[in-house]
Design an enzyme around this catalytic site. Sequence first.
Site, PDB file in Angstrom:
ATOM      1  N   TYR A 153       0.866  -1.000   0.182  1.00 24.63           N
ATOM      2  CA  TYR A 153      -0.207  -0.396  -0.004  1.00 24.63           C
ATOM      3  C   TYR A 153       0.818   1.501  -0.304  1.00 24.63           C
ATOM      4  O   TYR A 153       0.464   2.263  -0.248  1.00 24.63           O
ATOM      5  CB  TYR A 153      -1.211   0.171   0.856  1.00 24.63           C
TER       6      TYR A 153
ATOM      7  N   ASP B  15      -3.153 -18.113   2.667  1.00 27.27           N
ATOM      8  CA  ASP B  15      -3.698 -19.548   1.761  1.00 27.27           C
ATOM      9  C   ASP B  15      -4.318 -20.334   2.725  1.00 27.27           C
ATOM     10  O   ASP B  15      -5.653 -20.774   2.812  1.00 27.27           O
ATOM     11  CB  ASP B  15      -3.430 -20.328   0.568  1.00 27.27           C
TER      12      ASP B  15
ATOM     13  N   ASP C 278      -5.989  -7.274   4.286  1.00 25.02           N
ATOM     14  CA  ASP C 278      -7.314  -6.679   3.001  1.00 25.02           C
ATOM     15  C   ASP C 278      -8.075  -7.574   2.603  1.00 25.02           C
ATOM     16  O   ASP C 278      -9.196  -7.771   2.931  1.00 25.02           O
ATOM     17  CB  ASP C 278      -6.773  -5.651   1.804  1.00 25.02           C
TER      18      ASP C 278
ATOM     19  N   ASP D 130     -12.190  -9.726   3.916  1.00 21.13           N
ATOM     20  CA  ASP D 130     -13.706  -9.699   3.260  1.00 21.13           C
ATOM     21  C   ASP D 130     -13.490 -11.143   3.333  1.00 21.13           C
ATOM     22  O   ASP D 130     -15.109 -11.120   3.457  1.00 21.13           O
ATOM     23  CB  ASP D 130     -13.423  -9.778   1.850  1.00 21.13           C
TER      24      ASP D 130
ATOM     25  N   LYS E  25       2.961 -15.302   4.467  1.00 26.04           N
ATOM     26  CA  LYS E  25       3.188 -16.316   2.945  1.00 26.04           C
ATOM     27  C   LYS E  25       4.915 -16.603   3.448  1.00 26.04           C
ATOM     28  O   LYS E  25       5.905 -16.820   2.361  1.00 26.04           O
ATOM     29  CB  LYS E  25       3.248 -15.993   2.288  1.00 26.04           C
TER      30      LYS E  25
HETATM   31  C1  IPM Z   1     -11.023  -1.831   2.789  1.00 26.51           C
HETATM   32  C2  IPM Z   1     -10.537  -1.181   1.208  1.00 26.51           C
HETATM   33  C3  IPM Z   1      -9.906   0.099   0.699  1.00 26.51           C
HETATM   34  C4  IPM Z   1      -7.804  -1.255   1.464  1.00 26.51           C
HETATM   35  C5  IPM Z   1      -9.393   0.182  -0.544  1.00 26.51           C
HETATM   36  C6  IPM Z   1     -10.789   0.949  -0.489  1.00 26.51           C
HETATM   37  C7  IPM Z   1      -9.156   1.071  -0.737  1.00 26.51           C
HETATM   38  O1  IPM Z   1     -11.056  -2.414   0.415  1.00 26.51           O
HETATM   39  O2  IPM Z   1     -10.934  -1.262   3.478  1.00 26.51           O
HETATM   40  O3  IPM Z   1     -10.332  -3.205   3.322  1.00 26.51           O
HETATM   41  O4  IPM Z   1      -7.778  -1.837   0.692  1.00 26.51           O
HETATM   42  O5  IPM Z   1      -7.430  -1.059   2.383  1.00 26.51           O
HETATM   43 MN    MN Z   2     -11.146  -4.210   1.220  1.00 26.99          MN
END
Ligand code: IPM
Ligand code: MN
Length: 350
Positions: free
Chosen positions: A139, A221, A245, A249, A189
């Site tokens: 990042y 993984d 990140d 999700d 990893k």
């Molecule tokens: C998150 C989002 C952000 C990230 C994006 C929108 C830059 O996916 O907060 O998880 O990648 O950190």
């Molecule tokens: Mn994200």
Amino acid sequence: MPARIHTVATIAGDGIGPEVVAEARRAAEAAGARFGFGLDWVDYDLGADRWLRTGEALPDAVLEELRGVDAILLGAVGRPDVPPGVLERGLLLRLRFELDLYVNLRPVKLYPGVSSPLAGVKPDDIDLVVVRENTEGVYVGAGGTVHRGGPAEAATETSIETRAGVERVLRYAAAKAQERAGRLTLVHKTNVLVHAGDLWQRAARAVAAEIGVALDYAHADAACLYLVADPGRFDVVVTDNLFGDILTDLGAAIAGGLGTAASANLNPESSASLFEPVHGSAPDIAGTGRANPVAAVLSASLLLDHLGEREAAAAVEAGAVAALPGAAGYSTQALGDRIATAVAGGGSPN
Ligand code: IPM
Ligand code: MN
């Protein structure tokens, strides 16, 4: 006059952002009225409209003001009429970097009344937190493109990890594990990323020994597989920016989706931390009243906790959780009403 006043900046942003922030704010207000503190809200007009109007994603003067507030509540940024990356990098990531919000705390919790896509799991089976490093890794934006568009085109995206950066987030995660079940899992990893992996591994061993928590390790993984096959094995997961990140999700998915996924971007040593739902701006449902405000309300709960308003934070979380069963049948505002009523009265919203 309430005994304590906290100044909270809001960046409602784009899409469903303003709708969910409004409900998060009402829940926090109700908690303030009940527990005897005041909230001084300062609204910032940032996001797609501002950028299209003025070309500014985050003016320097606004950034300077934000350094001085007690906390920031953000709804969502991004819209299809703004090129991808402009607001993500120019606003959200810039805030994370400039305010040095090195901890991204993302609880993964299956609440009663929410169904997980995993078969046979009960609420208690999924209750972990991911501590994602938030200021380093890929990042940082180190890299470049040469010979763009030609046959010799090449691009690099360099991941940068520093000992100090890794150590400080590990310390936070280890302390968090100590408050919880005492189990810290490093996710990386190390079998492929031998340089950064080695740095994380050595730093994690040292910090875990220093703070006195058990340290476990999983490759990124395998951690995905375990999250689905055996989420109960995790208590506190600590990981780098990109793995965090992706993993969060998946975490949101197993805990029933983005409707309840909240996050805190923290600098534990300074106050201007940023709280936001994990979901995006969802332009497809913006303005329809169908957005679920619970993730934003739970982010407000994390915000209140950070401000030291522990009882209020717990009441806001309980209010949001009480409104969850059957939430899909209610509009954003109706859910917000139920939550605010529960927070104000301490009773059930039914
Ligand atoms: C998150 C989002 C952000 C990230 C994006 C929108 C830059 O996916 O907060 O998880 O990648 O950190
Ligand atoms: Mn994200």
